[in-house]
Design an enzyme around this catalytic site. Structure first.
Site, PDB file in Angstrom:
ATOM      1  N   ARG A  31       0.826  -1.211   0.000  1.00 29.68           N
ATOM      2  CA  ARG A  31       0.000   0.000   0.000  1.00 29.68           C
ATOM      3  C   ARG A  31       0.859   1.259   0.000  1.00 29.68           C
ATOM      4  O   ARG A  31       0.393   2.353  -0.328  1.00 29.68           O
ATOM      5  CB  ARG A  31      -0.960   0.016   1.204  1.00 29.68           C
ATOM      6  CG  ARG A  31      -2.027   1.068   1.059  1.00 29.68           C
ATOM      7  CD  ARG A  31      -2.957   1.352   2.235  1.00 29.68           C
ATOM      8  NE  ARG A  31      -3.057   0.338   3.244  1.00 29.68           N
ATOM      9  CZ  ARG A  31      -2.304   0.308   4.353  1.00 29.68           C
ATOM     10  NH1 ARG A  31      -1.383   1.233   4.570  1.00 29.68           N
ATOM     11  NH2 ARG A  31      -2.461  -0.647   5.241  1.00 29.68           N
ATOM     12  N   TYR A  50     -14.860  20.172 -12.961  1.00 27.87           N
ATOM     13  CA  TYR A  50     -15.333  18.789 -12.988  1.00 27.87           C
ATOM     14  C   TYR A  50     -16.466  18.612 -11.976  1.00 27.87           C
ATOM     15  O   TYR A  50     -16.375  19.081 -10.840  1.00 27.87           O
ATOM     16  CB  TYR A  50     -14.171  17.840 -12.674  1.00 27.87           C
ATOM     17  CG  TYR A  50     -14.547  16.397 -12.785  1.00 27.87           C
ATOM     18  CD1 TYR A  50     -14.973  15.869 -14.003  1.00 27.87           C
ATOM     19  CD2 TYR A  50     -14.503  15.555 -11.681  1.00 27.87           C
ATOM     20  CE1 TYR A  50     -15.332  14.539 -14.111  1.00 27.87           C
ATOM     21  CE2 TYR A  50     -14.849  14.219 -11.783  1.00 27.87           C
ATOM     22  CZ  TYR A  50     -15.267  13.723 -13.009  1.00 27.87           C
ATOM     23  OH  TYR A  50     -15.630  12.408 -13.117  1.00 27.87           O
ATOM     24  N   ASP A  88      -5.824  21.462 -12.317  1.00 31.63           N
ATOM     25  CA  ASP A  88      -6.269  20.189 -12.888  1.00 31.63           C
ATOM     26  C   ASP A  88      -5.876  20.200 -14.364  1.00 31.63           C
ATOM     27  O   ASP A  88      -6.426  20.945 -15.175  1.00 31.63           O
ATOM     28  CB  ASP A  88      -7.787  20.040 -12.708  1.00 31.63           C
ATOM     29  CG  ASP A  88      -8.292  18.676 -13.187  1.00 31.63           C
ATOM     30  OD1 ASP A  88      -7.730  18.131 -14.162  1.00 31.63           O
ATOM     31  OD2 ASP A  88      -9.263  18.160 -12.593  1.00 31.63           O
ATOM     32  N   LYS A  96      -8.093   9.654 -18.723  1.00 34.67           N
ATOM     33  CA  LYS A  96      -8.522  10.283 -19.969  1.00 34.67           C
ATOM     34  C   LYS A  96      -7.392  10.236 -20.999  1.00 34.67           C
ATOM     35  O   LYS A  96      -6.907   9.175 -21.334  1.00 34.67           O
ATOM     36  CB  LYS A  96      -8.988  11.716 -19.680  1.00 34.67           C
ATOM     37  CG  LYS A  96      -9.883  11.856 -18.440  1.00 34.67           C
ATOM     38  CD  LYS A  96     -11.282  11.316 -18.659  1.00 34.67           C
ATOM     39  CE  LYS A  96     -12.123  11.274 -17.395  1.00 34.67           C
ATOM     40  NZ  LYS A  96     -12.270  12.530 -16.675  1.00 34.67           N
TER      41      LYS A  96
HETATM   42  C1  LIG Z   1     -12.481  12.746 -15.331  1.00 35.73           C
HETATM   43  C2  LIG Z   1     -11.972  13.946 -14.636  1.00 35.73           C
HETATM   44  C3  LIG Z   1     -11.643  13.896 -13.284  1.00 35.73           C
HETATM   45  C4  LIG Z   1     -11.848  12.652 -12.445  1.00 35.73           C
HETATM   46  O1  LIG Z   1     -10.999  11.637 -12.838  1.00 35.73           O
HETATM   47  P1  LIG Z   1     -11.325  10.068 -12.568  1.00 35.73           P
HETATM   48  O2  LIG Z   1     -10.124   9.376 -13.091  1.00 35.73           O
HETATM   49  O3  LIG Z   1     -12.582   9.773 -13.331  1.00 35.73           O
HETATM   50  O4  LIG Z   1     -11.529   9.924 -11.112  1.00 35.73           O
HETATM   51  C5  LIG Z   1     -11.138  15.051 -12.699  1.00 35.73           C
HETATM   52  N1  LIG Z   1     -10.965  16.181 -13.394  1.00 35.73           N
HETATM   53  C6  LIG Z   1     -11.292  16.283 -14.690  1.00 35.73           C
HETATM   54  C7  LIG Z   1     -11.082  17.562 -15.404  1.00 35.73           C
HETATM   55  C8  LIG Z   1     -11.811  15.169 -15.349  1.00 35.73           C
HETATM   56  O5  LIG Z   1     -12.140  15.281 -16.632  1.00 35.73           O
END
Ligand SMILES: *Cc1c(COP(=O)(O)O)cnc(C)c1O
Length: 396
Positions: A66, A123, A192, A217
């Site tokens: 972990r 988000y 982000d 993504k």
């Molecule tokens: C998808 C997304 C997230 C969350 O990510 P996960 O991998 O689905 O937890 C956070 N910020 C943005 C801009 C996103 O597009």
């Protein structure tokens, strides 16, 4: 022995080192261990809940699964290198998802009485996190991404959270300028960077303290992995989020970490192809009378284009636009052949969705978020045009 017509030992060719490598070169080797005879270039995933651990634990790099894993370590080196090339102070910490990474930053730094400034159009799960933060006595202020509106909320803040380009609205804010203003208030700045990827934008080089992203993504790009990371040059932040990961256990599986590392090698070629496709699709959509509010930071007429072109080297694979109503958007999505009706974005296969179906995003009912893949550009544009034709209401 030097042959008479060997190139001279000085000059540009000779001095070209790792710092000069372009991103396409950097990604194929990022985070790989030194070459060893008869060893694989990227060692396979290490599946281990625990490691042999003789004696005391202080200096053990790997003790319990972990806390650390060599497959994560290699991926973390790669991500740190891509977010902040040639910078030995930058480190990355990987998580089981983007939300795991975002929560680690926001919640590990949360203290009662502190103030956090979030985007109001980020988000959609940021709203749920806001409730958590307020539950812990943190004051939360919000403002939209566009127009750098968060600058008006900075007084006394301890953390400024930016999301640029924002998902799903694709607005852009000025990272350098907002970081300068936030630092004057003594606030840390996190960005982000999911949509841009480190090949599209480097928040740490623009003055941010923390770059956070969902690797689910475009970073990994195949729609088969959930992953997140935090990259920073701030030792205390790195310690805090690593400690948080250990406490809540939001760790990526070794297989996911390995798949993610493997997919980094194609990040530049995927991104390049997707950028071209996104622009072609955005231009085709903008030419249609039934389509309104086409947004893509790379579109020359986009309100965010001038700013985006100053801080981004590539504009991402997402295009958003609005069709007249919910039924129109659903007909359009149903008629697409090469674009799947699915959520998420950044994958090699194009996807689109009517974002309003989730609730929670401040978007019109006919709003569509489209993520272009690596398909042939002309095929993609033709499919979208055909689906728009088919979605038009039949005259009664
Ligand atoms: C998808 C997304 C997230 C969350 O990510 P996960 O991998 O689905 O937890 C956070 N910020 C943005 C801009 C996103 O597009």
């Amino acid at each position: 022995m030097t042959a008479p017509d060997d190139p001279p030992l000085t000059g540009p060719g000779r001095d070209h080192g790792p710092a000069d490598d372009a991103d396409g070169t950097r990604v194929v080797r990022a985070g790989l261990p030194a070459e060893e005879p008869y060893e694989p270039p990227l060692p396979g995933p290490v599946f281990a809940a625990h490691y042999h651990l003789p004696g005391e634990v202080e200096d053990a790099p790997y003790a319990y699964g972990r806390d650390a894993n060599p497959t994560w370590t290699r991926l973390e080196r790669a991500i740190a290198e891509l977010e902040s090339p040639e910078d030995t102070d930058a480190e990355a910490v990987v998580f089981s998802s983007g939300m795991g990474a975002i929560s680690a930053v926001l919640l590990s730094l949360a203290r009662p009485g502190r103030t956090v400034v979030l985007p109001s159009d980020g988000y959609n799960l940021l709203a749920a996190l806001r409730d958590r933060l307020e539950g812990f006595g943190v004051r939360v202020r919000t403002a939209p991404t566009g127009g750098n509106a968060q600058r008006h909320e900075l007084e006394g803040a301890s953390l400024l959270w930016l999301e640029t380009p924002s998902n799903p609205g694709l607005d852009v804010c000025d990272i350098r300028e907002l970081a300068r203003l936030a630092h004057e208030q003594g606030a840390l700045v996190a960005v982000d960077n999911t949509l841009a990827t480190p090949l599209g934008q480097r928040p740490l080089l623009l003055g941010a303290d923390i770059s956070v992203a969902s690797g689910t993504k475009a970073l990994t790009g195949h729609g088969d992995v959930l992953l997140g990371y935090v990259a920073t040059r701030n030792r205390e932040v790195a310690e805090a989020v690593r400690g948080w990961r250990k406490t809540v256990g939001a760790i990526p599986g070794p297989m996911e970490a390995w798949l993610a590392h493997r997919s980094l090698a194609t990040l530049d070629v995927r991104g390049q192809r997707q950028a071209g496709n996104a622009l072609a699709v955005a231009e085709a959509l903008a030419a249609r009378p039934e389509v309104s509010d086409v947004r893509h930071p790379g579109l020359p007429g986009d309100p965010a284009h001038a700013l985006a072109s100053r801080q981004m080297s590539r504009y991402g694979c997402v295009v958003s636009f609005t069709l007249p109503d919910q039924a129109y958007a659903n007909r359009f999505l149903a008629h697409l052949r090469l674009v799947s009706d699915a959520t998420s974005f950044g994958g090699v296969r194009s996807t689109a969705e009517r974002r309003g179906r989730w609730g929670g995003d401040p978007v019109p009912e006919g709003f569509v978020r489209l993520s272009v893949g690596v398909e042939d550009s002309a095929d993609l544009v033709a499919d979208i045009r055909r689906a728009l034709d088919a979605a038009a209401p039949t005259p009664s």
